[in-house]
Design a protein around this motif. Structure first.
Motif, PDB file in Angstrom:
ATOM      1  N   ARG A   1      19.091  29.345   4.745  1.00  0.00           N
ATOM      2  CA  ARG A   1      18.317  28.399   5.923  1.00  0.00           C
ATOM      3  C   ARG A   1      19.892  28.515   6.209  1.00  0.00           C
ATOM      4  NH1 ARG A   1      14.982  23.235   6.137  1.00  0.00           N
ATOM      5  NH2 ARG A   1      12.435  24.506   6.589  1.00  0.00           N
ATOM      6  N   ASN A   2      20.974  28.331   5.110  1.00  0.00           N
ATOM      7  CA  ASN A   2      22.525  28.484   5.206  1.00  0.00           C
ATOM      8  C   ASN A   2      23.365  29.711   5.535  1.00  0.00           C
ATOM      9  OD1 ASN A   2      22.483  25.940   4.598  1.00  0.00           O
ATOM     10  ND2 ASN A   2      22.715  27.057   2.154  1.00  0.00           N
ATOM     11  N   GLN A   3      22.519  30.719   6.283  1.00  0.00           N
ATOM     12  CA  GLN A   3      22.910  32.014   7.523  1.00  0.00           C
ATOM     13  C   GLN A   3      23.978  31.915   7.855  1.00  0.00           C
ATOM     14  OE1 GLN A   3      19.826  34.651   6.726  1.00  0.00           O
ATOM     15  NE2 GLN A   3      19.832  35.246   5.050  1.00  0.00           N
ATOM     16  N   GLY A   4      24.607  32.518   8.250  1.00  0.00           N
ATOM     17  CA  GLY A   4      26.018  32.663   9.512  1.00  0.00           C
ATOM     18  C   GLY A   4      24.897  33.708  10.322  1.00  0.00           C
ATOM     19  N   VAL A   5      25.967  33.262  11.911  1.00  0.00           N
ATOM     20  CA  VAL A   5      24.636  34.102  12.704  1.00  0.00           C
ATOM     21  C   VAL A   5      25.505  35.631  12.331  1.00  0.00           C
ATOM     22  CG1 VAL A   5      25.978  34.772  14.857  1.00  0.00           C
ATOM     23  CG2 VAL A   5      25.809  32.535  14.186  1.00  0.00           C
ATOM     24  N   ARG A   6      24.469  36.142  12.629  1.00  0.00           N
ATOM     25  CA  ARG A   6      25.203  37.540  12.272  1.00  0.00           C
ATOM     26  C   ARG A   6      26.608  38.485  13.077  1.00  0.00           C
ATOM     27  NH1 ARG A   6      20.296  41.169  10.612  1.00  0.00           N
ATOM     28  NH2 ARG A   6      20.470  42.536  12.579  1.00  0.00           N
ATOM     29  N   ARG A   7      26.273  39.329  12.863  1.00  0.00           N
ATOM     30  CA  ARG A   7      27.420  39.933  13.385  1.00  0.00           C
ATOM     31  C   ARG A   7      27.016  40.747  14.607  1.00  0.00           C
ATOM     32  NH1 ARG A   7      32.292  41.257  10.379  1.00  0.00           N
ATOM     33  NH2 ARG A   7      31.668  41.061   7.832  1.00  0.00           N
TER      34      ARG A   7
END
Length: 87
Positions: free
Chosen positions: A16-22
């Motif tokens: 749940r702490n992942q950032g936005v994908r490139r």
């Protein structure tokens, strides 16, 4: 990276702490554009289940639906933010 700054967590909470994908086209996690319907789609996952939050004409409405779902499901406030080195 001091122990006092760390919190106990499991794999589901860490995801749940992942950032936005490139390769994100909207710049917001869980919000995509459907060319078929010409609308924005908001989705979120909880306990391994993908939940559709609906189709929206306005991008802002889709983002709002996603943010409200994040709050309801206990996502961390930094979820989906870009890391400082990715700016």
């Amino acid at each position: 990276n001091r122990w006092v700054n760390l919190r106990d967590s499991n794999a589901a909470a860490n995801s749940r702490n992942q950032g936005v994908r490139r390769d994100s086209t909207s710049g917001v996690r869980g919000v995509t554009y459907s060319q078929r319907s010409s609308k924005w789609i908001a989705r979120i996952s909880n306990a391994g289940t993908r939940i559709s939050l609906g189709y929206f004409v306005d991008f802002e409405d889709a983002v709002l639906a996603r943010r409200e779902a994040e709050d309801r499901l206990g996502y961390h406030e930094n979820h989906g933010r870009r890391k400082s080195w990715e700016a």
